[in-house]
Design a protein around this motif. Structure first.
Motif, PDB file in Angstrom:
ATOM      1  N   THR A   1     117.434  38.235  64.562  1.00 39.27           N
ATOM      2  CA  THR A   1     116.311  38.327  65.431  1.00 39.27           C
ATOM      3  C   THR A   1     116.616  37.355  66.471  1.00 39.27           C
ATOM      4  O   THR A   1     117.352  36.767  66.463  1.00 39.27           O
ATOM      5  N   PRO A   2     115.851  37.437  67.627  1.00 35.91           N
ATOM      6  CA  PRO A   2     115.898  36.693  68.703  1.00 35.91           C
ATOM      7  C   PRO A   2     115.803  35.191  68.289  1.00 35.91           C
ATOM      8  O   PRO A   2     116.644  34.256  68.867  1.00 35.91           O
ATOM      9  N   ARG A   3     115.128  34.944  67.283  1.00 34.93           N
ATOM     10  CA  ARG A   3     114.882  33.446  66.809  1.00 34.93           C
ATOM     11  C   ARG A   3     116.041  32.729  66.003  1.00 34.93           C
ATOM     12  O   ARG A   3     116.399  31.851  66.131  1.00 34.93           O
ATOM     13  N   ALA A   4     116.589  33.759  64.983  1.00 36.34           N
ATOM     14  CA  ALA A   4     117.412  33.446  64.115  1.00 36.34           C
ATOM     15  C   ALA A   4     118.266  34.616  63.511  1.00 36.34           C
ATOM     16  O   ALA A   4     118.170  35.744  63.544  1.00 36.34           O
ATOM     17  N   VAL A   5     119.354  34.100  62.595  1.00 35.77           N
ATOM     18  CA  VAL A   5     120.146  34.971  62.173  1.00 35.77           C
ATOM     19  C   VAL A   5     120.219  34.436  60.615  1.00 35.77           C
ATOM     20  O   VAL A   5     120.422  33.283  60.270  1.00 35.77           O
ATOM     21  N   VAL A   6     120.032  35.543  59.773  1.00 34.46           N
ATOM     22  CA  VAL A   6     119.894  35.224  58.356  1.00 34.46           C
ATOM     23  C   VAL A   6     121.178  35.974  57.790  1.00 34.46           C
ATOM     24  O   VAL A   6     121.312  37.278  57.746  1.00 34.46           O
ATOM     25  N   VAL A   7     121.926  35.254  57.070  1.00 35.81           N
ATOM     26  CA  VAL A   7     122.976  35.829  56.047  1.00 35.81           C
ATOM     27  C   VAL A   7     122.277  36.585  54.714  1.00 35.81           C
ATOM     28  O   VAL A   7     121.465  35.747  54.036  1.00 35.81           O
ATOM     29  N   LEU A   8     122.558  37.863  54.576  1.00 38.58           N
ATOM     30  CA  LEU A   8     121.866  38.504  53.670  1.00 38.58           C
ATOM     31  C   LEU A   8     123.320  38.633  52.395  1.00 38.58           C
ATOM     32  O   LEU A   8     122.642  39.012  51.399  1.00 38.58           O
ATOM     33  N   SER A   9     124.294  38.473  52.524  1.00 35.00           N
ATOM     34  CA  SER A   9     125.402  38.459  51.736  1.00 35.00           C
ATOM     35  C   SER A   9     125.418  37.023  50.875  1.00 35.00           C
ATOM     36  O   SER A   9     125.379  36.018  51.599  1.00 35.00           O
ATOM     37  N   GLY A  10     125.715  37.100  49.563  1.00 37.19           N
ATOM     38  CA  GLY A  10     125.932  35.924  49.067  1.00 37.19           C
ATOM     39  C   GLY A  10     124.675  34.994  48.667  1.00 37.19           C
ATOM     40  O   GLY A  10     123.598  35.251  48.881  1.00 37.19           O
ATOM     41  N   ASP A  11     124.748  33.660  49.209  1.00 33.14           N
ATOM     42  CA  ASP A  11     123.859  32.826  49.135  1.00 33.14           C
ATOM     43  C   ASP A  11     123.041  32.920  50.502  1.00 33.14           C
ATOM     44  O   ASP A  11     123.813  32.979  51.699  1.00 33.14           O
ATOM     45  N   ARG A  12     121.831  33.225  50.682  1.00 33.87           N
ATOM     46  CA  ARG A  12     121.002  33.478  51.623  1.00 33.87           C
ATOM     47  C   ARG A  12     121.057  32.268  52.513  1.00 33.87           C
ATOM     48  O   ARG A  12     120.533  31.079  52.454  1.00 33.87           O
ATOM     49  N   ARG A  13     121.453  32.281  53.712  1.00 30.21           N
ATOM     50  CA  ARG A  13     121.271  31.121  54.840  1.00 30.21           C
ATOM     51  C   ARG A  13     120.716  31.570  56.183  1.00 30.21           C
ATOM     52  O   ARG A  13     120.680  33.071  56.443  1.00 30.21           O
ATOM     53  N   GLU A  14     119.978  30.734  56.707  1.00 29.44           N
ATOM     54  CA  GLU A  14     119.215  31.239  57.925  1.00 29.44           C
ATOM     55  C   GLU A  14     119.842  30.188  59.243  1.00 29.44           C
ATOM     56  O   GLU A  14     120.017  28.894  58.876  1.00 29.44           O
ATOM     57  N   PHE A  15     119.995  30.662  60.399  1.00 28.50           N
ATOM     58  CA  PHE A  15     120.479  29.447  61.325  1.00 28.50           C
ATOM     59  C   PHE A  15     119.760  29.908  62.579  1.00 28.50           C
ATOM     60  O   PHE A  15     119.534  31.088  63.078  1.00 28.50           O
ATOM     61  N   THR A  16     119.255  28.731  63.405  1.00 30.36           N
ATOM     62  CA  THR A  16     118.832  28.991  64.369  1.00 30.36           C
ATOM     63  C   THR A  16     119.135  28.373  65.499  1.00 30.36           C
ATOM     64  O   THR A  16     118.857  28.660  66.925  1.00 30.36           O
ATOM     65  N   GLU A  17     120.483  28.064  65.505  1.00 27.18           N
ATOM     66  CA  GLU A  17     121.483  27.470  66.495  1.00 27.18           C
ATOM     67  C   GLU A  17     122.546  28.003  66.528  1.00 27.18           C
ATOM     68  O   GLU A  17     123.243  28.299  65.424  1.00 27.18           O
TER      69      GLU A  17
END
Length: 226
Positions: free
Chosen positions: A78-94
């Motif tokens: 999304t414009p605000r963040a990217v979320v890893v859906l595979s394996g351990d869920r992680r979110e990055f905003t930078e």
């Protein structure tokens, strides 16, 4: 990124409109894919859009083998963040943090093992078909089974993947009737397509040369690419 106002103007002019949203994360993914493709000549990496507009899949395939493509990482961007859906869920905003994650991901033993395995597939011959009907219609009673040497398959893939798809000449080896295809090559009955490894060539000329079959034509876009 496509601006909605500009999209309306394009629609009013009768032009095609692509409303797929581009984000800063897409540029990072493109650079990551380019790095893989430049470092691993036997691998074709690409990003495939998911069913939802925000979903991206990182896909790896042996060079010339779209039919052997594997999703190795799924993301929601999304414009605000990217979320890893595979394996351990992680979110990055930078962006820097996301780049660091991708570098970490590329160094994982499982990822490097996948590259090695797919690279071996890329240097194996490919079973293909000379087809008389529509390109996607399998007809075991008529299809002619052929073996495509891996370097010829790479030529087919390169031609199909290029921005300006050009005519290409491919040599294949007839394998004789089998349960996959009962047809036997006869120059008097021209096949319409060569289909192999997730690619298709529309045949414009063909003949037999020293026990091999030469087909020449223009490739389609990859069959299993969006």
């Amino acid at each position: 990124m496509q601006n909605f106002r500009d999209a309306v103007k394009q629609a009013l002019r009768g032009q095609a409109v692509d409303m797929k949203t581009e984000t800063q994360w897409d540029e990072v993914l493109r650079e990551f894919v380019t790095g893989i493709n430049e470092s691993e000549p036997l691998i074709h990496a690409f990003v495939r859009r998911g069913a939802a507009p925000s979903v991206r899949h990182l896909v790896l395939a042996p060079k010339g083998r779209r039919d052997q493509a594997h999703i190795v990482l799924s993301l929601e961007a999304t414009p605000r963040a990217v979320v890893v859906l595979s394996g351990d869920r992680r979110e990055f905003t930078e962006v820097d943090d996301f780049q660091e994650f991708l570098i970490y991901f590329a160094g994982l033993a499982d990822f490097r093992s996948t590259l090695k395995t797919l690279g071996k597939v890329a240097t194996a011959p490919v079973t293909g078909f000379l087809r008389f009907g529509p390109v996607t219609d399998r007809s075991p009673s008529r299809d002619i089974v052929v073996e495509v040497p891996y370097h010829e398959q790479h030529n087919l893939a390169d031609a199909a993947e290029s921005a300006q798809r050009a005519e290409v000449k491919i040599y294949v080896d007839p394998k004789g009737p089998s349960p996959l295809g009962q047809g036997v090559y006869d120059p008097k009955y021209p096949p319409r397509w060569l289909v192999a490894g997730g690619y298709a060539l529309e045949i414009e000329h063909h003949n037999a040369e020293l026990g091999r079959i030469m087909v020449r034509g223009t490739p389609l876009e990859p069959l299993n690419e969006e």
